[in-house]
Design an enzyme around this catalytic site. Sequence first.
Site, PDB file in Angstrom:
ATOM      1  N   ASN A   9      26.111 -24.421 -48.518  1.00  3.50           N
ATOM      2  CA  ASN A   9      26.514 -23.596 -49.657  1.00  3.50           C
ATOM      3  C   ASN A   9      28.007 -23.310 -49.501  1.00  3.50           C
ATOM      4  OD1 ASN A   9      26.986 -21.672 -51.619  1.00  3.50           O
ATOM      5  ND2 ASN A   9      25.276 -20.352 -51.061  1.00  3.50           N
ATOM      6  N   ARG A  94      23.996 -26.354 -52.757  1.00  4.08           N
ATOM      7  CA  ARG A  94      23.902 -25.426 -53.867  1.00  4.08           C
ATOM      8  C   ARG A  94      25.036 -25.745 -54.836  1.00  4.08           C
ATOM      9  NH1 ARG A  94      26.263 -19.449 -54.553  1.00  4.08           N
ATOM     10  NH2 ARG A  94      25.203 -18.887 -56.491  1.00  4.08           N
ATOM     11  N   HIS A 183      21.277 -17.871 -60.539  1.00  2.97           N
ATOM     12  CA  HIS A 183      20.306 -17.406 -59.535  1.00  2.97           C
ATOM     13  C   HIS A 183      18.944 -18.084 -59.710  1.00  2.97           C
ATOM     14  CE1 HIS A 183      22.827 -13.486 -59.220  1.00  2.97           C
ATOM     15  NE2 HIS A 183      23.107 -14.269 -58.188  1.00  2.97           N
ATOM     16  N   ARG A 244      32.263  -7.721 -60.397  1.00  4.69           N
ATOM     17  CA  ARG A 244      32.251  -8.257 -61.753  1.00  4.69           C
ATOM     18  C   ARG A 244      31.783  -7.191 -62.736  1.00  4.69           C
ATOM     19  NH1 ARG A 244      29.003 -13.728 -60.526  1.00  4.69           N
ATOM     20  NH2 ARG A 244      28.969 -12.945 -58.396  1.00  4.69           N
ATOM     21  N   GLU A 387      16.658 -18.831 -50.874  1.00  2.00           N
ATOM     22  CA  GLU A 387      17.221 -19.944 -51.625  1.00  2.00           C
ATOM     23  C   GLU A 387      17.416 -21.176 -50.737  1.00  2.00           C
ATOM     24  OE1 GLU A 387      20.302 -18.238 -54.697  1.00  2.00           O
ATOM     25  OE2 GLU A 387      20.198 -16.905 -52.968  1.00  2.00           O
TER      26      GLU A 387
END
Length: 402
Positions: A9, A94, A183, A244, A387
């Site tokens: 990742n 990813r 996600h 964010r 994940e």
Amino acid sequence: MSQSVLVINCGSSSIKFALYPSSDSSAPSIKALAERLGEQQPLLTIKSADAQENNTNTNTVLELDPGAAHKEALSAFMDQCQSALSQLAGIGHRIVHGGESFSASTLLDDNSIAQLKQVSDLAPLHNPVNLLGVELCQQLQPGVPNVAVFDTAFHQTIPESTYLYAVPYDWYQNAGVRRYGFHGTSYRYVAQETARRLQQPADSLNLLIAHLGNGCSACAIAQGKSVDTTMGLTPLEGMVMGSRSGDIDPSLIDYMVNHKGKTLEQVSNDLIRNSGLKGLSQLSNDMRSLLEAEAEGHEGAKRAIDVFCFRVARQLAALSTSLSSIDAIVFTGGIGEHASEVRRRILASWRNLGCRLDAELNQQNGDDTGRISAEGTQRIMVVATDEELMIAQDTYQQVTHD
């Protein structure tokens, strides 16, 4: 015969690694993190399964040369783990954005990589560095297949009425402007794990899942398929996040540029890196730090947490309109899995839900099934995401597919 799979990742200044020794492995044998890449003191930390299981401090910590970037970090990891990587079946990556071209994990070749480069402008902070990881692995491990696992793929089942923005339709036709959602790999895993814990088929369940971490989103899943989610064209839309903003009035951008002297680049940077919990609190993007500061009377921390919790509740309530019924509301991600007080305040803000938490179960992050709600009320659960395991499983499936 090749058995192991490496999961990578790549972030802008970091790389996470996980090596799964076989197709039936539920946990990696090696985990590693390269961080502060491109800075003065980049580090590579490698931890073996034995150290993880025994909770021993036997990490290998390497100080990389000042300014060392992704290639140097990957090379250092592969040198340190050369023996363990000698029987690689594949490398799973990813990839944040697959656009509309990719609705499932994909074995990468020159054509698919070229397609991915065409949609990189939809995720300019993520996809270029994700693809850099692919290109470096092709150089450093020639002949080993690379597989892309997309954050967006799980959401390709969202209906048109949900994914379209009310903007000129040719924006969608010509520029791909629509809601994609992110996600997805996390949601896919958590939906399957929730079904396993409830001992029901995944395609029989309607779930609301909140993935709360530094990045936050939520997803409505009907009979195993995503039907709505909070993130949009990019990962900026939706909930308040670590740094964010989440949803804003689009005219705010014009206002700050034309009336307050900011450049478009400055406003964009602020919305992505200086807003959310960090911007509201003027202290930190980390929920743990904010909870500690709030307990000590910090007004900015309280303000940020209050806004965060209310906005999560509002987004979950809105998503519930996409489901005919709700079998469980599930919290996952770093905040969702560990911050009991945040979960309590989110559910308290959702006043018409009619849920009662079991205070003790919520404090301990759930019983054996993850349940934190009181008996006889709406089922609320905590389910840890994984994940990396999903990426590993998808990689095995792609590289062994006939």
